[in-house]
Design an enzyme around this catalytic site. Structure first.
Site, mmCIF file in Angstrom:
data_model
loop_
_atom_site.group_PDB
_atom_site.id
_atom_site.type_symbol
_atom_site.label_atom_id
_atom_site.label_comp_id
_atom_site.label_asym_id
_atom_site.label_seq_id
_atom_site.Cartn_x
_atom_site.Cartn_y
_atom_site.Cartn_z
ATOM 1 N N SER A 10 0.686 -1.023 0.047
ATOM 2 C CA SER A 10 -0.159 -0.347 -0.376
ATOM 3 C C SER A 10 0.786 1.145 0.257
ATOM 4 O O SER A 10 -0.127 2.473 -0.182
ATOM 5 C CB SER A 10 -0.933 0.457 1.549
ATOM 6 O OG SER A 10 -0.264 0.206 2.634
ATOM 7 N N VAL A 60 0.479 -9.895 8.091
ATOM 8 C CA VAL A 60 1.529 -11.358 7.313
ATOM 9 C C VAL A 60 1.595 -12.218 8.814
ATOM 10 O O VAL A 60 2.625 -13.148 8.863
ATOM 11 C CB VAL A 60 2.139 -10.971 6.857
ATOM 12 C CG1 VAL A 60 1.979 -10.335 5.706
ATOM 13 C CG2 VAL A 60 3.527 -9.552 7.230
ATOM 14 N N TYR A 151 16.031 -4.936 14.084
ATOM 15 C CA TYR A 151 15.560 -4.875 13.110
ATOM 16 C C TYR A 151 16.390 -5.604 12.361
ATOM 17 O O TYR A 151 16.961 -6.522 11.277
ATOM 18 C CB TYR A 151 15.623 -2.987 12.681
ATOM 19 C CG TYR A 151 15.104 -2.906 11.148
ATOM 20 C CD1 TYR A 151 13.860 -2.912 10.678
ATOM 21 C CD2 TYR A 151 16.440 -3.034 9.381
ATOM 22 C CE1 TYR A 151 14.038 -3.290 9.232
ATOM 23 C CE2 TYR A 151 15.930 -2.456 9.106
ATOM 24 C CZ TYR A 151 14.926 -2.986 8.217
ATOM 25 O OH TYR A 151 14.154 -2.363 6.833
ATOM 26 N N LYS A 155 16.154 -8.743 9.891
ATOM 27 C CA LYS A 155 16.673 -9.015 8.525
ATOM 28 C C LYS A 155 18.156 -9.950 8.011
ATOM 29 O O LYS A 155 17.997 -10.847 5.970
ATOM 30 C CB LYS A 155 17.246 -7.443 7.630
ATOM 31 C CG LYS A 155 15.968 -6.592 7.498
ATOM 32 C CD LYS A 155 14.468 -7.050 7.242
ATOM 33 C CE LYS A 155 13.492 -5.926 6.644
ATOM 34 N NZ LYS A 155 12.634 -6.916 5.869
ATOM 35 N N ILE A 184 16.136 3.965 1.349
ATOM 36 C CA ILE A 184 14.977 4.387 -0.277
ATOM 37 C C ILE A 184 14.343 5.715 0.801
ATOM 38 O O ILE A 184 13.775 5.462 1.745
ATOM 39 C CB ILE A 184 14.626 3.562 -0.480
ATOM 40 C CG1 ILE A 184 15.251 2.072 -0.596
ATOM 41 C CG2 ILE A 184 13.518 3.400 -1.041
ATOM 42 C CD1 ILE A 184 16.390 2.422 -1.872
HETATM 43 P P1 NAP Z 1 7.007 1.585 4.304
HETATM 44 O O1 NAP Z 1 6.274 2.500 3.737
HETATM 45 O O2 NAP Z 1 6.871 1.701 6.192
HETATM 46 O O3 NAP Z 1 5.240 0.656 3.909
HETATM 47 C C1 NAP Z 1 5.517 -0.759 4.559
HETATM 48 C C2 NAP Z 1 4.352 -1.050 4.205
HETATM 49 O O4 NAP Z 1 3.926 -2.915 4.200
HETATM 50 C C3 NAP Z 1 3.006 -0.621 4.191
HETATM 51 O O5 NAP Z 1 2.170 -0.979 2.823
HETATM 52 C C4 NAP Z 1 2.265 -1.827 5.045
HETATM 53 O O6 NAP Z 1 0.404 -1.649 5.715
HETATM 54 C C5 NAP Z 1 2.383 -2.664 5.694
HETATM 55 N N1 NAP Z 1 2.986 -3.700 6.848
HETATM 56 C C6 NAP Z 1 3.384 -3.118 7.778
HETATM 57 N N2 NAP Z 1 3.361 -4.346 8.306
HETATM 58 C C7 NAP Z 1 1.982 -4.911 7.584
HETATM 59 C C8 NAP Z 1 1.866 -6.082 8.552
HETATM 60 N N3 NAP Z 1 1.921 -6.595 9.578
HETATM 61 N N4 NAP Z 1 0.777 -6.980 7.800
HETATM 62 C C9 NAP Z 1 0.845 -6.956 6.247
HETATM 63 N N5 NAP Z 1 1.486 -5.264 6.049
HETATM 64 C C10 NAP Z 1 2.232 -5.057 6.998
HETATM 65 O O7 NAP Z 1 8.491 0.584 4.193
HETATM 66 P P2 NAP Z 1 8.931 0.473 3.295
HETATM 67 O O8 NAP Z 1 9.999 1.803 3.314
HETATM 68 O O9 NAP Z 1 8.341 0.536 1.920
HETATM 69 O O10 NAP Z 1 10.175 -0.569 3.143
HETATM 70 C C11 NAP Z 1 9.334 -1.934 2.667
HETATM 71 C C12 NAP Z 1 10.481 -2.948 3.050
HETATM 72 O O11 NAP Z 1 11.351 -2.848 2.450
HETATM 73 C C13 NAP Z 1 10.585 -3.448 4.492
HETATM 74 O O12 NAP Z 1 10.859 -4.547 4.196
HETATM 75 C C14 NAP Z 1 11.799 -2.527 4.974
HETATM 76 O O13 NAP Z 1 12.299 -3.674 6.264
HETATM 77 C C15 NAP Z 1 12.369 -3.203 3.476
HETATM 78 N N6 NAP Z 1 13.625 -1.910 3.725
HETATM 79 C C16 NAP Z 1 13.131 -0.765 3.518
HETATM 80 C C17 NAP Z 1 14.103 0.092 3.373
HETATM 81 C C18 NAP Z 1 14.315 2.253 3.248
HETATM 82 O O14 NAP Z 1 14.935 2.482 3.149
HETATM 83 N N7 NAP Z 1 12.917 2.269 3.245
HETATM 84 C C19 NAP Z 1 15.422 -0.447 3.163
HETATM 85 C C20 NAP Z 1 15.912 -1.472 3.469
HETATM 86 C C21 NAP Z 1 14.585 -2.675 3.238
HETATM 87 P P3 NAP Z 1 -0.183 -0.765 6.336
HETATM 88 O O15 NAP Z 1 0.199 0.965 5.970
HETATM 89 O O16 NAP Z 1 -1.209 -0.390 5.250
HETATM 90 O O17 NAP Z 1 0.013 -0.759 7.498
#
Ligand code: NAP
Length: 244
Positions: A10, A60, A151, A155, A184
């Protein structure tokens, strides 16, 4: 028709993955936990591209909800070609200042959530002898920052699990890879990016944070037949992030 389930679709990286897979012609099942409006907004963007996107609200980390989600996929589509385990949460805190619940919350989503979805997906993919899975790791698995023990550990577990599952599923024609993004531009990193942007950029060879679409492009590649000889890998998408 090929179907792909993207967890946490989302917002942020997940939303970009939904759009990238829709552009590749996948019917995308967009999972999210709570934000109905944000999920609908992404589905509208997919519709504007002429693609198909179905919303699937489920936590999840909750086994029963994941099982119900897959039962729903069975009845609506009868198959699943691709699973992207992207849903994740961040709760940076120094270990001494943390509560046991902080670790539990991180682990229940970041690794148990991945395992819950991969278990269900693998059963279906094994039966059809085809499929691709991509799990979301992080640069923190190998180069963590301060306060990231919870975290980083979650990971690291994702990367080890991904490689072990790739070994298990390769004989059945199923590929399993992980993607490890750096910093990101999403909601998750708003605080980190605001803290010391210049210092942050100095630690990145390309001297900038990444866009969600830049991660999504690599995920979409790994999901597709172009990556037919790629499995058990962790793909780093971090602009050349340097350790401290
Ligand atoms: P984000 O903007 O915080 O979005 C998180 C998403 O995960 C939202 O759609 C949220 O849905 C959903 N979510 C969270 N908990 C959930 C659950 N228990 N069940 C189902 N959906 C859930 O995160 P992002 O930055 O896009 O990160 C996405 C992935 O990339 C994550 O695994 C994160 O650890 C990884 N990552 C991100 C970065 C970065 O710099 N952003 C770097 C390394 C790795 P709702 O809003 O409906 O709760």
């Amino acid at each position: 028709m090929k179907t792909a389930l993207v967890t946490g679709g989302s917002r942020g990286i997940g939303a970009a993955i939904v759009l990238a897979l829709a552009r590749k012609g996948f019917t995308v099942i967009l999972n999210y936990r709570s934000d109905d409006a944000a999920a609908s907004g992404v589905a509208e963007q997919v519709a504007a591209l002429g693609g198909e996107c179905v919303l699937a609200r489920a936590d999840v980390s909750d086994v029963a909800q994941v099982d119900a989600l897959f039962a729903d996929i069975d009845s609506r589509f009868g198959q699943l070609d691709v699973l992207v385990c992207n849903a994740g949460v961040l709760r940076d805190t120094l270990l001494g200042a943390s509560e046991p619940a902080d670790f539990d919350d991180i682990f229940s989503v970041n690794i148990s959530g991945v395992v819950n979805c991969c278990r269900q997906a693998s059963r279906r993919m094994v039966a059809r002898r085809r499929g691709a899975i991509v799990n979301m790791s992080s640069v923190a698995a190998t180069r963590p920052g301060r306060g990231q023990s919870n975290y980083a550990a979650s990971k690291g577990a994702v990367e080890a699990f991904t490689k072990a599952l790739a070994v298990e599923l390769a004989p059945r024609g199923i590929r399993v890879n992980a993607v490890a993004p750096g910093v990101i531009e999403t909601d998750m990193t708003r605080d980190i990016r605001a803290l010391a942007p210049q210092e942050l950029n100095k630690r990145i060879l390309l001297r900038r944070v990444g866009g969600a679409h830049e991660v999504a492009a690599v995920v979409a590649f790994l999901c597709g037949d172009e990556a037919s000889y790629v499995t058990a890998q962790v793909w780093h998408v971090d602009g050349g992030f340097k350790a401290e």
